[in-house]
Design an enzyme around this catalytic site. Structure first.
Site, short mmCIF file in Angstrom:
data_model
loop_
_atom_site.label_atom_id
_atom_site.label_comp_id
_atom_site.label_asym_id
_atom_site.label_seq_id
_atom_site.Cartn_x
_atom_site.Cartn_y
_atom_site.Cartn_z
N ARG A 396 0.72 -1.13 -0.15
CA ARG A 396 0.02 -0.02 0.08
C ARG A 396 0.78 1.33 0.00
NH1 ARG A 396 -2.81 4.07 2.88
NH2 ARG A 396 -4.89 4.28 1.99
N CYS A 397 2.01 1.30 0.87
CA CYS A 397 2.78 2.36 0.98
C CYS A 397 3.42 2.81 -0.54
CB CYS A 397 4.09 2.06 1.84
SG CYS A 397 3.51 2.15 3.58
N MET A 398 3.59 1.62 -1.36
CA MET A 398 4.44 1.77 -2.49
C MET A 398 3.46 2.16 -3.67
SD MET A 398 7.41 -0.94 -2.59
CE MET A 398 6.28 -2.35 -2.77
#
Length: 407
Positions: A396-398
């Site tokens: 999700r962060c990426m």
């Protein structure tokens, strides 16, 4: 191809996403300066790129159009004056006080084609790169006198594209980041949303010129009506006030903002390290927040004035109430084992990327949590992560969704 922005949930089928393929900024990480650059370790670039390419291929294999940050910024340089303005603002925010170095940097960037220039800005500039055949003696002496090897610091956190800006509904919030290191990243978002032919007309919910910090990892679009934001180590209350005011008054669908008060520590860095949505009624969670959590419910009254009420309770009950669900399944990272949870939370076991309801991308290394997801009926796509996970962020962060179908 989808144009513009449309993102009304965490789980609607993903159609278009922005990634940043790790570049030479990772090769400008040095042990002495890791802490200031928010890294615990130094990923091996070649392997990190291979893993990131596998991530992109996984998404494409599920029908997602993948676009890259570097390309979008280069496509935003729609004329010589825009390009020069990017160079000017970049140097101003890089805090280059020496006039000679600033002049050398401007010449260095000016000589590069657009995409290469953007990549060089992201990578940071070593002082040795500014030495040319016509360099003056001072260029060599200044590189050794203070012992610091960079004319401009690298931006190694860029492959976590979730944080510098966020897409909410049909609009965007461009953030003021908590640290100076990451705040320069948002300059690229500014140019995309001011100049890119596809994205320049998106409504602006928050802007990087604000005085308090807001980061994308703290923003979860739970439904077309409900936005969640974490009050965290990196997102402040004043920012949430401002975001709530614009989103609730100007967006077409959002009616409520849930401000979750989470611990202010690195292990709870953002709300999406505490929980993520994987299906209509299923969420991955950090096992340490299963007991009690405080949420502030922000809504507009009949006179369009903000009203706030505090609710304390179990995350499960809060989500059931505000998403109008009969049942909620919480899937704890590491299956609740103290040891497995700690290990897999370190490598972002609960930081999943939903690409459709009940279908997520996860790191292969978090096999205990992944088994829990499958047992709960969630379809998983695993990607390699030995190097990517060293940056302390998950799928999700990426990823920055640009277009999702409505859930």
């Amino acid at each position: 191809m989808e144009t513009g922005i449309h993102n009304t949930s965490e789980i609607g089928r993903l159609k278009k996403v922005m990634l940043h393929r790790p570049g030479k900024e990772l090769e400008n990480l040095m042990p002495e300066y890791l802490e200031r650059l928010l890294f615990d370790d130094i990923p091996y670039l070649k392997e990190a790129q291979r893993e990131h390419d596998a991530f992109a291929d996984c998404l494409r294999g599920q029908g997602v159009e993948v676009v890259y940050l570097t390309d979008l910024v280069a496509e935003s340089l729609t004329g010589p004056e825009v390009r020069q303005e990017l160079i000017r603002q970049y140097l101003a925010e890089a805090d280059v006080s020496d006039a000679r170095t600033r002049e050398s940097l401007a010449e260095y960037f000016d000589a590069l084609p657009d995409k290469e220039m953007v990549s060089a800005m992201m990578a940071g500039v070593r002082k040795s790169q500014l030495r040319t055949g016509q360099a003056r003696l001072g260029d060599y002496v200044s590189a050794t006198e203070d012992g610091y090897p960079f004319a401009v610091d690298p931006l190694p956190n860029l492959y976590f594209t979730r944080d510098p800006f966020a897409t909410i509904g049909t609009g965007v919030s461009i953030h003021r980041m908590h640290t100076v290191t990451r705040n320069r990243e948002t300059l690229f978002g500014k140019f995309i949303f001011e100049h890119h032919p596809v994205y320049r007309h998106a409504p602006r919910w928050y802007d990087r010129g604000e005085t308090s910090s807001l980061e994308g990892g703290d923003i979860l679009v739970l439904s077309p009506q409900v936005l969640a934001v974490g009050i965290s180590q990196r997102t402040e209350e004043d920012s949430i006030d401002a975001l709530a005011e614009t989103v609730l008054t100007q967006s077409k669908t959002f009616r409520k903002l849930l401000a979750f008060n989470i611990p202010k520590s690195r292990s709870f860095m953002h709300l999406d390290t505490v929980f993520t949505m994987v299906d209509y009624d299923k969420f991955t969670v950090h096992p340490n927040i299963l007991q009690q959590i405080t949420v502030f419910v922000m809504e507009l009254d009949e006179n369009h004035k903000m009203k706030i009420r505090q609710e304390d309770g179990r995350l499960e009950d809060i989500l059931k109430e505000h998403l109008e669900l009969d049942h909620v399944t919480l899937i704890p990272c590491g299956q609740g084992s103290e040891i497995d949870a700690a290990r897999e939370q370190w490598s972002d076991g609960s930081n999943t990327l939903a690409i459709a309801p009940g279908e997520v991308v996860v790191y292969s290394r978090n096999y205990v949590t992944n088994r829990s997801l499958e047992e709960a009926g969630v379809r998983i796509h695993t990607i390699p992560s030995a190097e990517l996970s060293r940056g302390r962020g998950g799928p999700r962060c990426m990823s920055m969704p640009l277009w999702r179908e409505d859930p």
